[in-house]
Enzyme design. Structure first.
Site, PDB file in Angstrom:
ATOM      1  N   HIS A 167       0.855  -1.199   0.000  1.00 64.18           N
ATOM      2  CA  HIS A 167       0.000   0.000   0.000  1.00 64.18           C
ATOM      3  C   HIS A 167       0.884   1.240   0.000  1.00 64.18           C
ATOM      4  CE1 HIS A 167      -4.287  -1.280   0.740  1.00 64.18           C
ATOM      5  NE2 HIS A 167      -3.615  -2.364   0.394  1.00 64.18           N
ATOM      6  N   GLU A 193     -11.013   2.714   1.348  1.00 60.65           N
ATOM      7  CA  GLU A 193     -10.834   3.442   2.611  1.00 60.65           C
ATOM      8  C   GLU A 193     -11.393   4.867   2.542  1.00 60.65           C
ATOM      9  OE1 GLU A 193      -6.617   3.021   3.117  1.00 60.65           O
ATOM     10  OE2 GLU A 193      -6.124   4.553   1.638  1.00 60.65           O
TER      11      GLU A 193
END
Ligand code: NOJ
Ligand code: CA
Length: 680
Positions: free
Chosen positions: A461, A486
């Site tokens: 990520h 997210e």
């Protein structure tokens, strides 16, 4: 046309369409099907340019090539041609996992050796590979005493788009690197863009500009210079020159995937083909699979990464996830916040992270054993807060620990503002830099190759962008590198309703994305709705490819919606084949994928904010078979803007390759289908 007599007769035919006013065409090379041709010209002052034609029409006008160097005169003029060679390559290779099992690699290559006579015969080679689906080219620096070390201040590579075009792009070098919404604008209004940058020209031709095999070099950003001229801008380094190399080296490939439509872009394997074959050998220890995670609950602020009464990564809570995973056939359970270092300000600092010590309320060894007894694996988590220096100190110990406990995949994270990651210096001091700098490229690849020694798969990520290195290092299974789910938890702002259809034809051209789909509850923090129907959440599992995929919602939400949850349980993550059946940038996309381990096909279709009905002939099915179609479609009144976003119809039909389905997609909606052959 001065050079014509020197070249092959076939090449001469192409010269006419490429020759510029004053420039001499040095050579041309065409794709195997001859639709795309590239010419390289030598202009005033010995400057090198290239042009690209498609079907006889100019696509890329004369575009400059070369470098500005910090330790030697520039490498962009005074060239003469020393030699040239043409060759053809055609083979098919097998992916250990991927969107399709077999990939054909068919191109014509042109190699030009160039000399700068006035600079003591300093040399450089240019290599073009022209495929039916686009063009790749790179520079090769030989070992030479005239330039024992090459310090590149910037690359002068240009892409001058000839016909008027629109662009779908994302800014580069800004704070939330790679996590901005994808914008649409006239190409002439692009600023500093990241790649893949996708354009559609006035006549409908689609091009995606990107790079392949980014190794020990700075990422290429693209800066609009004037009109429709884009120029490479190498990610700055902390030390001056963007790239520093000793001896012989090659640059990454500069790529242009070219297709008649958006669907064609996604079908292209050009970026993978320009990467080196697998260097890891047997990678049967990489397991394409689905997982769940102690994750969304933190993003929803129900629990915390840090210690205290709301700590999410407790032994008891993790057992709950492991039990749920075992009951429902998920291979993995990700647990974030398990290790020391999350208390206080970790983002952009990471100074307290330990990659070996768990919080006292998390029994790492016990949970790993408990999971394995039930056929489940913990997915490791290494958040660095962008503190690469600290991570590199502990990386080996962190990997060793996980490997010892049977954890075979790790999600890593680099949360820090662009340019504010902390790198180790030669003298032990740390310095700040961009994660997509040359140093960043070195670090991310080191993390992957070191992990391979322990048979660990990595899902990065806040990564450096994907340039197809999964071909060479197939344990680099996925990465983020775009706005993920997210943002739908946090808001400010949530992902737009066309986000997924933008991703497919931009970010997804670079490789797998850990998008974390499957939010059946359709809400973020404090119940704020997200821009989706339930059916679209299911379709995203097929649409947004990743060999390891997290079904991201809370356990209680999956228990609340057992009907749609069945699709999430069924859908595989590794494919024998992939077909893009519909595609329009920013509007809609339908992808069909064939399971690698059965004869089932899965379809995912997604639209933007507009309702639409797409006609879908099932001609890709085996003509001799009948199939049961399990259809998960938007209800007749479904709409992402209202409570009807939850309306989903689940139904079965028998179909054959002659059937034509009508996919009725609600505003912000989608459709997911499983097709299984009927026995007998
Ligand atoms: C950002 C990642 O994208 C997200 O998935 C993760 O939960 C946080 N960083 C914390 O590591
Ligand atoms: Ca992120």
């Amino acid at each position: 046309m001065t050079g014509c007599a020197r070249w092959l007769v076939a090449a001469c035919v192409l010269l006419g369409v490429h020759a510029g006013a004053a420039a001499e065409v040095l050579a041309t090379v065409a794709s195997p099907n001859r639709a795309i041709s590239v010419a390289v010209q030598l202009g005033d002052g010995g400057r090198i340019t290239y042009t690209v034609q498609r079907n006889g029409k100019p696509l890329i006008a004369a575009s400059r090539l070369g470098f500005l160097l910090a330790n030697a005169p520039q490498m962009d003029n005074g060239f003469t041609l020393a030699s040239q060679a043409m060759s053809e390559h055609d083979d098919t290779w097998e992916q250990p996992w991927g969107e399709r099992r077999y990939v054909r690699n068919h191109y014509q290559e042109l190699r030009l050796e160039l000399v700068q006579k006035a600079l003591d015969n300093r040399r450089m080679a240019l290599v073009f590979r022209v495929f039916d689906d686009g063009v790749g080219f790179r520079y090769e620096f030989p070992e030479q005493q005239q330039l024992p070390e090459t310090r590149i201040s910037d690359e002068l590579t240009e892409f001058v788009v000839a016909p008027p075009a629109y662009a779908w792009w994302q800014q580069a070098g800004e704070q939330a690197a790679l996590e901005y919404a994808i914008k649409k604008s006239p190409l002439s209004e692009v600023g500093m863009a990241n790649t893949p940058l996708t354009i559609r020209t006035k006549d409908g031709t689609h091009i995606a500009f990107h790079e392949a095999a980014l190794v020990d070099y700075a990422s290429m950003w693209l800066r609009k210079v004037e009109g429709q001229k884009l120029r490479a801008h190498l990610t700055p380094s902390a030390f001056g020159p963007a790239v520093q190399r000793r001896g012989a080296f090659t640059t990454p490939w500069r790529t242009m995937q070219i297709a008649d439509n958006a669907a064609g872009l996604y079908m292209s394997d050009l970026v993978l083909n320009l990467n080196e074959p697998n260097k890891l050998g047997d990678v049967s220890w990489v397991h394409p699979s689905k997982f769940i995670g102690v994750w969304w609950e933190m993003h929803l602020e129900h629990s915390t990464w840090g210690s205290g009464a709301k700590h999410g990564a407790t032994t008891a809570n993790t057992k709950r996830y492991i039990d749920f995973a075992a009951r429902n056939g998920f291979r993995g359970v990700l647990v974030e916040g398990w290790n020391l270092g999350w208390d206080g300000n970790w983002s952009g600092s990471g100074s307290a992270f330990s990659f070996t010590q768990a919080y006292p309320d998390f029994d790492l060894a016990g949970l790993s054993a408990y999971a394995q007894q039930q056929g489940v694996r913990l997915i490791g988590h290494h958040e660095t807060g962008g503190n690469i220096a600290r991570y590199e100190e502990q990386m080996d110990a962190g990997y060793q620990l996980y490997a010892k406990l049977g954890v075979d995949s790790i999600k890593s994270g680099y949360v820090a503002d662009a340019g504010a990651a902390l790198f180790p210096g030669a003298d032990g001091a740390v310095h700040f830099g961009y994660t997509d700098s040359q140093e960043g490229a070195r670090h991310y690849l080191k993390a992957v190759t070191e992990a391979a020694r322990y048979k660990l798969a990595i899902d990065t990520h806040e990564p450096i962008k994907d340039t197809g290195l999964r071909r060479t290092y197939p344990n680099w299974v996925s990465r983020e590198g775009a706005r993920g789910m997210e943002y739908n938890a946090w808001g400010a702002p949530i992902n737009s309703v066309d986000h997924e259809v933008n991703l497919v034809f931009t970010r997804m051209l670079s490789g797998p994305m850990d998008y974390t789909p499957g939010i059946l509850s359709l809400e973020g923090v404090k119940g704020r709705p997200i821009n989706s129907t339930q059916a679209k959440q299911l379709a995203s599992f097929v649409l947004i490819y990743s060999p390891i995929v997290m079904a991201a919602d809370l356990i209680e939400n999956y228990e609340k919606y057992p009907g749609p949850f069945k699709f999430i349980k069924d859908v595989p993550t590794d494919w024998a084949d992939t077909r893009v059946l519909h595609g329009e940038l920013g509007e809609y996309a339908t992808i069909a994928r064939k399971d690698r381990r059965s004869d089932d096909w899965y379809i995912g279709s997604v639209t933007d904010g507009n309702a639409r009905t797409l006609s879908l002939p099932l001609t890709f099915l085996d003509p001799g078979k009948r199939y049961v179609a399990e259809i998960y479609r938007d209800g007749d009144h479904a709409d992402y803007r209202t409570i009807r976003r939850f309306d989903i119809v689940i139904e079965k039909k028998t179909v054959t390759s002659k059937s034509v389905l009508q996919l009725k997609l609600a505003p912000g909606g989608g459709q997911a289908i499983r097709l299984s052959p009927v026995a007998g």
